[in-house]
Scaffold this active site. Structure first.
Site, PDB file in Angstrom:
ATOM      1  CE1 TYR A  75      16.685  34.313 -69.440  1.00 18.50           C
ATOM      2  CE2 TYR A  75      16.074  31.896 -69.515  1.00 18.50           C
ATOM      3  CZ  TYR A  75      16.378  32.734 -68.817  1.00 18.50           C
ATOM      4  OH  TYR A  75      16.821  32.929 -67.634  1.00 18.50           O
ATOM      5  CG  HIS A  89      15.170  31.685 -62.551  1.00 17.21           C
ATOM      6  ND1 HIS A  89      14.765  32.547 -61.451  1.00 17.21           N
ATOM      7  CD2 HIS A  89      15.375  32.721 -63.501  1.00 17.21           C
ATOM      8  CE1 HIS A  89      16.236  34.023 -61.279  1.00 17.21           C
ATOM      9  NE2 HIS A  89      16.306  33.444 -63.324  1.00 17.21           N
ATOM     10  N   GLY A  90      14.470  30.285 -60.211  1.00 18.95           N
ATOM     11  CA  GLY A  90      13.766  30.851 -58.772  1.00 18.95           C
ATOM     12  C   GLY A  90      12.895  31.753 -58.772  1.00 18.95           C
ATOM     13  CG  ASP A  91      10.341  32.510 -55.422  1.00 22.97           C
ATOM     14  OD1 ASP A  91      12.041  32.358 -54.864  1.00 22.97           O
ATOM     15  OD2 ASP A  91       9.162  31.563 -54.681  1.00 22.97           O
ATOM     16  CB  THR A 122      17.527  27.104 -52.012  1.00 23.45           C
ATOM     17  OG1 THR A 122      16.520  26.484 -53.108  1.00 23.45           O
ATOM     18  CG2 THR A 122      17.472  26.114 -50.732  1.00 23.45           C
ATOM     19  CG  ASP A 204      45.294  65.517 -56.162  1.00 27.94           C
ATOM     20  OD1 ASP A 204      46.412  64.267 -55.798  1.00 27.94           O
ATOM     21  OD2 ASP A 204      45.054  65.155 -57.665  1.00 27.94           O
TER      22      ASP A 204
HETATM   23  C1  SPV Z   1      42.721  61.228 -60.182  1.00 28.34           C
HETATM   24  O1  SPV Z   1      41.273  61.144 -59.821  1.00 28.34           O
HETATM   25  O2  SPV Z   1      43.221  61.424 -59.093  1.00 28.34           O
HETATM   26  C2  SPV Z   1      43.294  61.900 -61.744  1.00 28.34           C
HETATM   27  C3  SPV Z   1      42.374  62.052 -62.464  1.00 28.34           C
HETATM   28  O3  SPV Z   1      44.753  62.045 -61.313  1.00 28.34           O
HETATM   29  S1  SPV Z   1      42.715  63.462 -62.501  1.00 28.34           S
HETATM   30  O4  SPV Z   1      42.394  64.420 -61.239  1.00 28.34           O
HETATM   31  O5  SPV Z   1      41.831  64.094 -63.882  1.00 28.34           O
HETATM   32  O6  SPV Z   1      43.449  63.950 -63.345  1.00 28.34           O
HETATM   33 MG    MG Z   2      45.276  61.374 -59.123  1.00 29.48          MG
END
Ligand code: SPV
Ligand code: MG
Length: 431
Positions: A75, A89-91, A122, A204
């Site tokens: 503020y 303000h609400g508590d 409330t 992956d």
């Molecule tokens: C993921 O998170 O799957 C990515 C980013 O592709 S990395 O793992 O940094 O390539």
């Molecule tokens: Mg990826």
């Protein structure tokens, strides 16, 4: 006549707000502040109505002398500008992260003898229902999808955190911190291929299929409202990618990022330790254009990820690709690096910005993690993705717990590190 001030950070007026105004009127003339859009976001409340609509909404309440915009959740400026005798303000601001705001107001008022009025907050069934309706609206595909583009206008840098389940989604959705008088939260969620695969115990390598990846998105969407950026790996065959774009867009995902690799994709952080092949500029441009052609709304974004620095192909190659991908229709560029030093990323951003001022730049500082959001933003970065930190923090904690239970043949030794049972069962709100 005394002056009474209150700040509203809400998209709807309910009986709780009207009660505050009624109480305020007993003390003097009432000035209401409407919290600015960006401050609402930092505070974890994405506005469904913009600040002008919210001003009009508040002006309709009887008994208010003046409506102003409050720029920040703290503020300092507003109190210095209008010097109210009372702030009401609400508590509910007596505890939790809002307490920092109350402390700030108390200190500012005490400098000249002003006072705080706390009114009982409330939170009845009706108010809960209205709150839930706003959340429901924000979670709908048409609202969620466009929110990333809105954030790109409202935030200096859009902070994105990895999610791979309902629970991690809730962390992204609800975590708000107050630090040194500033509030912050995550703006968006990243459905990482690495973490989505890891959570399923799979590598992956585009092995977890789209149906399963969409199931993860659905789990996250069920319990959140924030926008989603989907890691689309290579996008697969162009003939398949167009269907992925349509599905993601329909679900309410805001963006897909595809990387310019072909063949068996391996995680970028392996770099040149494993065989990884970069796509040709021509072929990847065709994939981007095909995706853009089938998209139905203006909200959805296709972001092109450049692997040139990962694969030691050099800065010039990265820049040439970036411009080509933008010309092919990419709505953003993600540049990646596995160096510890952010120098090459920052160099790329500076050089790209010479010829391209506006196309959003996305970075994933997993390796170059010393770089701050402010530095990235100063070099023209628009989206930062914390791509795997939630998974990497959870896994060692779980593994250590498993080891210690085996070691001690009971669970007592690990208990002090665990979330109390009462907290875990109340973590998820019931309807
Ligand atoms: C993921 O998170 O799957 C990515 C980013 O592709 S990395 O793992 O940094 O390539
Ligand atoms: Mg990826």
């Amino acid at each position: 006549m005394k002056k009474v001030y209150t700040c509203f950070c809400t998209d709807i007026i309910h009986e709780g707000h009207l009660n505050i105004i009624k109480e305020a009127m007993k003390y003097g003339e009432v000035v209401v502040g409407v919290l600015a859009d960006e401050a609402m976001i930092k505070f974890g409340r994405f506005p469904v109505r913009d600040v002008n609509e919210r001003i009009e909404m508040v002006k309709k309440i009887d008994g208010i002398k003046q409506v102003i915009v409050q720029d920040s959740i703290m503020y300092d400026k507003v109190i210095s500008d209008i010097q109210p005798d009372y702030v009401i303000h609400g508590d509910n601001w007596k505890t939790g992260y809002l307490k920092a705001v109350r402390d700030n107001v108390e200190k500012l008022l005490s400098a000249y003898g002003g006072k705080i009025i706390d009114v009982p907050y409330t939170y009845n069934e009706n108010v809960k229902r209205l709150d839930a309706q706003i959340k429901e609206k924000l979670s709908m595909p048409e609202y969620r999808r466009k929110r990333l583009k809105q954030l790109l206008h409202l935030r200096p840098i859009v902070k994105t955190i990895e999610v791979h389940s309902g629970l991690t989604g809730l962390i992204a959705e609800k975590t708000v911190v107050e630090h040194n008088g500033e509030f912050d939260q995550f703006d968006a969620m990243w459905v990482s291929s690495l973490c989505d695969s890891t959570a399923k115990g799979k590598p992956d390598i585009e092995l977890v299929d789209m149906t399963s990846r969409f199931r993860t998105i659905d789990d996250v969407m069920e319990v959140t409202t924030k926008p989603i950026i989907f890691d689309g790996d290579t996008g697969g065959l162009t003939e398949h990618f167009v269907y992925t774009v349509r599905s993601l867009e329909r679900m309410g995902v805001s963006a897909v990022i595809i990387e310019d690799k072909t063949g068996l994709k391996k995680n970028s952080l392996f770099g040149t330790e494993v065989v990884q092949t970069q796509d040709s500029i021509e072929h990847f441009c065709e994939k981007i254009s095909a995706g853009k052609k089938v998209q139905l709304t203006d909200d959805f974004m296709i972001i092109a990820r450049i692997e040139s620095l990962i694969l030691d192909q050099g800065m010039e190659d990265a820049l040439r690709r970036a411009h080509a991908y933008v010309n092919a229709g990419a709505d953003g560029i993600m540049i990646h690096s596995r160096k510890k030093d952010p120098a090459e990323i920052l160099e790329f951003c500076d050089k790209f910005r010479v010829d391209n001022k506006h196309t959003p730049i996305v970075v994933v500082p997993s390796s170059f993690n010393s770089v701050t959001e402010a530095e990235l933003s100063a070099h023209g970065v628009n989206i930062v993705i914390y791509a795997n930190q939630l998974t990497r923090s959870a896994f060692p904690a779980m593994e250590q717990t498993a080891k210690d239970i085996l070691k001690y043949h009971r669970a007592q030794e690990v208990d002090s590190r665990l979330m109390p049972i009462k907290d875990i069962i109340s973590l998820i709100e019931e309807l």
